[in-house]
Design a protein around this motif. Structure first.
Motif, PDB file in Angstrom:
ATOM      1  N   UNK A  59     -48.814 -23.686 -33.010  1.00  0.00           N
ATOM      2  CA  UNK A  59     -48.256 -25.051 -32.862  1.00  0.00           C
ATOM      3  C   UNK A  59     -47.106 -25.151 -31.940  1.00  0.00           C
ATOM      4  N   UNK A  60     -46.859 -26.037 -31.114  1.00  0.00           N
ATOM      5  CA  UNK A  60     -45.689 -26.063 -30.396  1.00  0.00           C
ATOM      6  C   UNK A  60     -44.533 -26.631 -31.009  1.00  0.00           C
ATOM      7  N   UNK A  61     -43.294 -26.350 -30.375  1.00  0.00           N
ATOM      8  CA  UNK A  61     -42.172 -26.788 -31.197  1.00  0.00           C
ATOM      9  C   UNK A  61     -42.184 -28.176 -31.419  1.00  0.00           C
ATOM     10  N   UNK A 110     -52.392 -22.844 -18.997  1.00  0.00           N
ATOM     11  CA  UNK A 110     -51.326 -23.786 -19.445  1.00  0.00           C
ATOM     12  C   UNK A 110     -51.636 -25.119 -20.146  1.00  0.00           C
ATOM     13  N   UNK A 111     -51.142 -25.345 -21.036  1.00  0.00           N
ATOM     14  CA  UNK A 111     -51.481 -26.774 -21.874  1.00  0.00           C
ATOM     15  C   UNK A 111     -50.390 -27.654 -21.430  1.00  0.00           C
ATOM     16  N   UNK A 124     -44.907 -28.360 -20.778  1.00  0.00           N
ATOM     17  CA  UNK A 124     -45.983 -27.442 -20.264  1.00  0.00           C
ATOM     18  C   UNK A 124     -45.805 -26.071 -21.388  1.00  0.00           C
ATOM     19  N   UNK A 125     -46.911 -25.578 -21.859  1.00  0.00           N
ATOM     20  CA  UNK A 125     -46.857 -24.559 -22.851  1.00  0.00           C
ATOM     21  C   UNK A 125     -47.641 -23.511 -22.588  1.00  0.00           C
ATOM     22  N   UNK A 126     -47.634 -22.221 -22.780  1.00  0.00           N
ATOM     23  CA  UNK A 126     -48.432 -21.191 -22.863  1.00  0.00           C
ATOM     24  C   UNK A 126     -49.472 -21.138 -24.053  1.00  0.00           C
ATOM     25  N   UNK A 144     -43.192 -23.643 -21.973  1.00  0.00           N
ATOM     26  CA  UNK A 144     -42.767 -22.987 -20.463  1.00  0.00           C
ATOM     27  C   UNK A 144     -41.685 -23.816 -19.782  1.00  0.00           C
ATOM     28  N   UNK A 145     -41.804 -25.008 -19.785  1.00  0.00           N
ATOM     29  CA  UNK A 145     -40.908 -26.143 -19.083  1.00  0.00           C
ATOM     30  C   UNK A 145     -41.177 -27.475 -19.544  1.00  0.00           C
TER      31      UNK A 145
END
Length: 361
Positions: free
Chosen positions: A29-31, A55-56, A67-69, A75-76
């Protein structure tokens, strides 16, 4: 059901009695994003050189684009534009889709389609500074916020195209995507009033001056077809050409389709004004939301009861529904099958905000 997706669900059926609605546990899960950032819609960019460095992307409304790994790490974050003048609406990124190495984002705040270049390091805004509003004829009209909303990108008849819907309207638009800009070439108005099996007319309840909008959309490049989720209506299948739309077909309805409702100005909500006549579908609890395609399967978010429904795309026969653990009221979803085998969904209700959940097969 397509084999990778079926294999992903097999473990759910091997641990005892089959639950009525299986539950899948996310692998990452993301932040959590808090206001003014508000997670909404994901898209997956597959790295052609190294899939594990794919990248997601995820929209955050006034928070911009993230953007996520593949482990869900950020990522940003790329901010939405500031208001062009004092008192004007800021940028507000609603939906995103990926086509090649470009990502297209519906900027609901400014009625533009933003274009990003994507690589393993994240995304870069390359939008033509002179890009025009999609639906608004003037900047003053932009402020009324009947602007771009849902979005899908794809390749049709050898052309890169973007389809976007209009907030609080039934209109969808087809745009050609060239380099760092888009150009509108056609529009289609879906209905807001329907003839029921008993011959009566039913009009979808909305706030006065608004129409039943579309948000979740996906383009099936194999068949040149757009699938569009009209939130309080159901799922439409629409033939798509590079210069326009074919005749739309409503292929599944939400459960409340045809139910009398009226708008309550005190609560600013639509409320039941009679019994459900049972004319609607059996699988989708309004809103019908995020759509994504996995080979021969269409996945749809049944946002009203936090489920996902898998349909056989060819005939829209429901195959199975499932939940994703701790994912509530999901707006958007994206899936990639093959070397990556990844499903990403919006998680609309965490304790302190919103985010995205990843499922690796």
């Amino acid at each position: 059901m397509s084999s990778p997706l079926a294999l992903a669900l097999v473990p759910l059926f091997l641990t005892g009695p089959v639950p009525a609605t299986p539950v899948i546990t996310p692998t990452a899960i993301t932040q959590t994003f808090e206001e003014p950032a508000d997670a909404d819609d994901p898209a997956i960019w597959v790295n052609p050189r190294n899939t594990e460095r794919s990248v997601v992307l995820g929209t955050l409304k006034e928070g911009g684009l993230a953007a996520f790994d593949l482990n869900g790490r950020t990522i940003g974050v790329y901010p939405a534009p500031q208001p062009p003048t004092p008192g004007a609406k800021p940028g507000r990124y609603n939906n995103v889709d990926v086509l090649g190495n470009r990502a297209f984002v519906s900027d609901r705040g400014r009625d533009r389609i933003r274009v990003f270049q994507v690589d393993e390091h994240g995304a870069k805004d390359i939008t033509n500074p002179a890009t025009k509003p999609v639906f608004s004829s003037t900047e003053q009209e932009v402020e009324k916020q009947h602007t771009v909303y849902g979005l899908a990108a794809g390749r049709v008849d050898g052309k890169d195209v973007v389809v976007t819907s209009r907030r609080n309207e039934t209109t969808i638009a087809l745009l050609h995507a060239t380099g760092n800009d888009t150009e509108k070439v056609s529009t289609l108005d879906l209905p807001g009033t329907f003839t029921l099996p008993n011959g009566k007319q039913w009009t979808v309840c909305t706030e006065p001056g608004e129409g039943p909008q579309v948000e979740g959309m996906v383009i099936d490049e194999r068949t040149s077809t757009l699938y569009a989720a009209q939130e309080d209506v159901g799922i439409w299948r629409i033939p798509l050409r590079s210069n326009g739309f074919g005749k739309p077909q409503l292929v599944d309805e939400v459960r409340t389709w045809g139910t009398p409702q009226k708008f309550n100005p005190e609560t600013e909500e639509c409320e039941a004004d009679g019994p459900n006549p049972g004319f609607g579908g059996k699988w989708l609890e309004a809103d019908a939301e995020g759509l994504t395609i996995a080979n021969d399967v269409l996945l749809a978010s049944s946002q009203g009861d936090s489920r996902f429904v898998a349909y056989r795309k060819a005939n829209m026969v429901p195959l199975k529904d499932f939940r994703i653990s701790d994912v509530e009221h999901s707006d958007g979803a994206d899936i990639v099958l093959g070397k990556l085998d990844l499903l990403v969904v919006h998680d609309g209700e965490r304790e302190n905000g919103t985010g995205f959940a990843f499922i690796r097969f």
